[in-house]
Design an enzyme around this catalytic site. Structure first.
Site, PDB file in Angstrom:
ATOM      1  CB  CYS A   1      -3.415  -0.537  -4.303  1.00  0.00           C
ATOM      2  SG  CYS A   1      -3.483  -0.540  -2.410  1.00  0.00           S
TER       3      CYS A   1
ATOM      4  CB  CYS B   1      -2.269   1.700  -1.477  1.00  0.00           C
ATOM      5  SG  CYS B   1      -1.261  -0.145  -1.196  1.00  0.00           S
TER       6      CYS B   1
END
Length: 321
Positions: A79, A82
């Protein structure tokens, strides 16, 4: 326009329900027991950020939430947002000096926790206060907005449950302030945010484009550019006129595209996506391509991890193929 943010109203609602009273009582009992045992020992700043899995969730999160709000960062290695949010939350955990504990949860290794929290996209951030779970925000959120949310969380923890945080050993080796390392594009990104704050949309667009010229995949710049360009397109539009034109002329692709932009700015994400998917379905040639490209641009505004984008991509594929 910012990424979707979950309401903090659920925190306030906790005080009005029976579960909140029970949680407060449990928190008070836990603190009293800790006091009888001499109180908790001070921890080094490095202990303010922990990795949590399903096996240790009750001990590391639920039990600890009786003394300090525990912020849950659901993330994954693949991700990209993230990777932007995680280090920021870690820095804030140290900066807030024990007012909250940051628990990082890898969703790939902890699918059950992801399902229990109903997470459909990451990064997703929740909190647990005196055993009570509540959503904070999802997606790449600006630092100022994160600080505001954390301040609300800490205030609720103190006022509703008497949570005062955990003691931090300021003399520990890791106690020195953790300063964020300047990235190669920090100056340009800061300039873009300043331009947005000043209403200089053209300046913000240029700053983000300067970053992307050197790093075409930069996630923060891609998101910022998509948002700035959207705001630039709707600037000066009369919403009533735009919506009337779209309603009166369903076959007018330009009218539908303008209305979709307004839908998104107004927070009606699924309406915007649905309008353009339907426009793609009933058009052909250059008009179809114009609607398709605008839809892809709006996907960038919301973010690829958002479940609404995933659903709209599937719908677009169905009408195209």
């Amino acid at each position: 326009m910012q990424p979707r943010n979950m309401s903090m109203s659920g925190v306030v609602d906790l005080a009005a329900v029976k579960a909140a009273g029970e949680a407060k009582a449990k928190a008070e009992q836990a603190r009293a027991e800790s006091a009888r045992q001499g109180g908790p020992a001070a921890v080094p700043p490095s202990a303010l950020v922990i990795d949590v899995d399903e096996a240790g969730f009750e001990r590391d999160v639920l039990q600890r939430s009786a003394e300090v709000p525990v912020v849950l960062d659901f993330w994954a290695e693949w991700c990209e947002p993230c990777k932007q949010l995680g280090p920021l939350l870690e820095r804030l955990a140290v900066e807030y000096h024990g007012r909250f504990l940051l628990a990082k949860i890898d969703v790939d290794a902890n699918q059950m926790l992801m399902q229990q929290f109903g997470i459909q996209g990451i990064p997703a951030v929740f909190a647990v206060v005196a055993g009570q779970a509540l959503p904070l925000f999802q997606g790449a959120v600006p630092e100022a907005q994160i600080r505001e949310t954390l301040d609300q969380l800490i205030q609720v923890g103190e006022e509703r449950f008497g949570l005062t945080g955990i003691a931090v050993d300021a003399q520990a080796g890791a106690a020195a302030p953790v300063a964020p390392q300047a990235g190669p594009y920090d100056a340009l990104l800061t300039a873009a945010m300043s331009a947005l704050d000043a209403g200089d949309l053209a300046g913000a667009v240029q700053a983000y484009e300067n970053v992307l010229a050197d790093d075409p995949a930069h996630p923060e710049a891609k998101l910022g550019l998509a948002q700035a360009e959207l705001l630039q397109r709707v600037q000066g539009l009369d919403p009533a006129v735009v919506r009337k034109n779209a309603a009166d002329a369903p076959a007018d692709v330009a009218a539908q595209i303008a209305a979709a932009d307004l839908d998104l700015v107004g927070g009606h994400v699924q309406d915007a996506f649905g309008r353009l998917v339907e426009t793609v379905r009933r058009t052909a040639g250059e008009e179809r391509n114009a609607a398709r490209l605008r839809l892809l641009e709006l996907f960038e505004v919301i973010g690829a991890e958002d479940p609404r984008v995933t659903a709209a991509r599937q719908a677009l594929a169905r009408v195209l193929f």
